[in-house]
Write an enzyme that holds these catalytic residues in place. Structure first.
Site, PDB file in Angstrom:
ATOM      1  N   GLY A  94      43.162  54.037  70.589  1.00  0.00           N
ATOM      2  CA  GLY A  94      42.453  54.965  71.443  1.00  0.00           C
ATOM      3  C   GLY A  94      41.554  54.298  72.460  1.00  0.00           C
ATOM      4  O   GLY A  94      40.720  54.941  73.091  1.00  0.00           O
ATOM      5  N   GLY A  95      41.724  52.968  72.630  1.00  0.00           N
ATOM      6  CA  GLY A  95      40.966  52.259  73.649  1.00  0.00           C
ATOM      7  C   GLY A  95      39.471  52.269  73.431  1.00  0.00           C
ATOM      8  O   GLY A  95      38.699  52.128  74.381  1.00  0.00           O
ATOM      9  N   SER A 171      46.593  48.583  68.591  1.00  0.00           N
ATOM     10  CA  SER A 171      45.922  48.591  69.888  1.00  0.00           C
ATOM     11  C   SER A 171      44.440  48.236  69.720  1.00  0.00           C
ATOM     12  O   SER A 171      44.106  47.165  69.225  1.00  0.00           O
ATOM     13  CB  SER A 171      46.118  49.945  70.573  1.00  0.00           C
ATOM     14  OG  SER A 171      45.781  49.878  71.936  1.00  0.00           O
ATOM     15  N   ALA A 172      43.527  49.143  70.113  1.00  0.00           N
ATOM     16  CA  ALA A 172      42.104  48.846  69.963  1.00  0.00           C
ATOM     17  C   ALA A 172      41.748  48.606  68.503  1.00  0.00           C
ATOM     18  O   ALA A 172      40.847  47.827  68.185  1.00  0.00           O
ATOM     19  CB  ALA A 172      41.263  49.989  70.528  1.00  0.00           C
ATOM     20  N   ASP A 277      55.646  47.110  76.539  1.00  0.00           N
ATOM     21  CA  ASP A 277      54.223  47.435  76.512  1.00  0.00           C
ATOM     22  C   ASP A 277      53.496  46.471  77.441  1.00  0.00           C
ATOM     23  O   ASP A 277      53.655  45.256  77.326  1.00  0.00           O
ATOM     24  CB  ASP A 277      53.720  47.292  75.073  1.00  0.00           C
ATOM     25  CG  ASP A 277      52.224  47.521  74.921  1.00  0.00           C
ATOM     26  OD1 ASP A 277      51.598  48.038  75.858  1.00  0.00           O
ATOM     27  OD2 ASP A 277      51.692  47.178  73.854  1.00  0.00           O
ATOM     28  N   HIS A 307      54.156  51.281  74.221  1.00  0.00           N
ATOM     29  CA  HIS A 307      52.926  51.243  73.449  1.00  0.00           C
ATOM     30  C   HIS A 307      52.899  52.420  72.478  1.00  0.00           C
ATOM     31  O   HIS A 307      53.202  53.549  72.840  1.00  0.00           O
ATOM     32  CB  HIS A 307      51.719  51.304  74.390  1.00  0.00           C
ATOM     33  CG  HIS A 307      50.433  50.904  73.754  1.00  0.00           C
ATOM     34  ND1 HIS A 307      50.167  49.620  73.347  1.00  0.00           N
ATOM     35  CD2 HIS A 307      49.327  51.628  73.437  1.00  0.00           C
ATOM     36  CE1 HIS A 307      48.952  49.546  72.827  1.00  0.00           C
ATOM     37  NE2 HIS A 307      48.428  50.758  72.860  1.00  0.00           N
TER      38      HIS A 307
END
Length: 330
Positions: A94-95, A171-172, A277, A307
């Site tokens: 979710g960055g 990701s994050a 990605d 991604h």
């Protein structure tokens, strides 16, 4: 974490793409609704995995969602089995700015992971930027580990092997796993009897001022355009910092030096990334850094796949979870 794609060929407006507006108090207003799944802990229901939420820090209002395979609960009744399950501490994507442990795609993935890997999953609901900038998310991750270490929750005391713990994120969340590991490595004795055995980094979210080949090639990637990740870093990093900060750039700061402790502790790592990605080269860079430091690393690269492809393609999710199971069981 985007729930839409676009065929635009022009650069994206990241605020418009994410449908967010930043308020003067630092909070974000998002017009995209991420559906949430409630926890279900009734063992009489014919579901593969039981779930429940537990607060870990009253002051920060952070909590975890626990995932327990139902068959583990049932098999323990009337048996003297001492077999306990590994723990996967999971950090969602979710960055740093959106989603939660209750978001449906996150919840469903953790259900599948607990069921297929045969592990207890502790999914951490950490605070979000920009109201809470880095390193708040790393602090919350540490709180989760402290809570696991001393928790008297029955699901952990009866069914979990806290000496067989893995930190995982996509990701994050992979970034959070990495930086949490750097912190833990400085004082592992403080966490006993909890013991980390390894890390699972899926499409890790790192960056830098200099663009990688995958960022240039997929600048307008419809799933996660580069301007969007730039904005996420701008909102998440400490005020005044740029993408050359150690939280973002793998090669900056004391992080590389601290990786020597990973090797000394015998920690292993699984790094999984895809060629479709724009963050792909960051995954490759992490593998190279770990290898340089003598950390045992398993690299999993697939040319195809965007991604967070595992959230949308069941076959990709099955392949990833099979890899995770093999990594933990080895």
């Amino acid at each position: 974490m985007s729930n839409k794609a676009s065929s635009q060929s022009q650069p994206f407006d990241p605020y418009e793409y994410l449908q967010i507006v930043q308020s003067p108090d630092g909070t974000l207003t998002c017009s995209i609704e991420y559906p949430k799944a409630p926890p279900t802990s009734d063992p009489n229901l014919l579901i593969p995995v039981l779930t429940k939420d537990v607060t870990i820090n009253e002051s920060t209002k952070t909590w975890v969602r626990l995932f327990l395979p139902r068959r583990t609960l049932l098999s323990s009744h009337g048996s003297n089995s001492n077999h306990k399950l590994p723990i996967i501490v999971f950090f969602h994507s979710g960055g740093f700015i959106c989603a939660s442990a209750a978001t449906i795609v996150v919840h469903d993935f953790c259900v599948d992971m607990a069921d297929n890997v045969e592990a207890i999953v502790v999914s951490v609901d950490y605070r979000l930027a920009p109201k809470h900038r880095l390193p708040a998310q790393y602090d919350d991750a540490m709180d989760a580990l402290y809570w696991i270490r001393s928790s008297q929750d029955e699901w952990l005391t009866k069914y979990a092997d806290i000496s067989n713990c893995y930190l995982m994120g996509n990701s994050a969340g992979a970034n959070i796993s990495y930086h949490t590991g750097l912190r833990v490595a400085e004082d592992v004795d403080h966490f006993k009897p909890l013991k980390i055995q390894g890390f699972i980094f899926r499409q890790p979210f790192f960056g830098g001022i200099k663009r990688t080949d995958s960022e240039l090639r997929l600048e307008n990637d419809p799933v996660i355009p580069v301007s969007t990740t730039d904005l996420m870093w701008e909102l998440a990093l400490p005020i005044g910092a740029n993408r050359e900060h150690e939280y973002c750039n793998l090669r900056v700061g004391n992080g590389p030096k601290k990786l020597d402790e990973f090797r000394k502790l015998g920690w292993r790592a699984l790094v999984s990334w895809t060629g479709g990605d724009q963050l792909g080269d960051r995954g490759k860079e992490l593998v190279q850094l770990l290898d340089e430091k003598g950390v045992q690393v398993v690299s999993d690269f697939h040319e195809e796949g965007c991604h967070e492809v595992e959230y949308n393609e069941p076959l990709k999710a099955k392949q990833l979870l099979g890899l995770v199971k093999g990594f933990i069981s080895s």
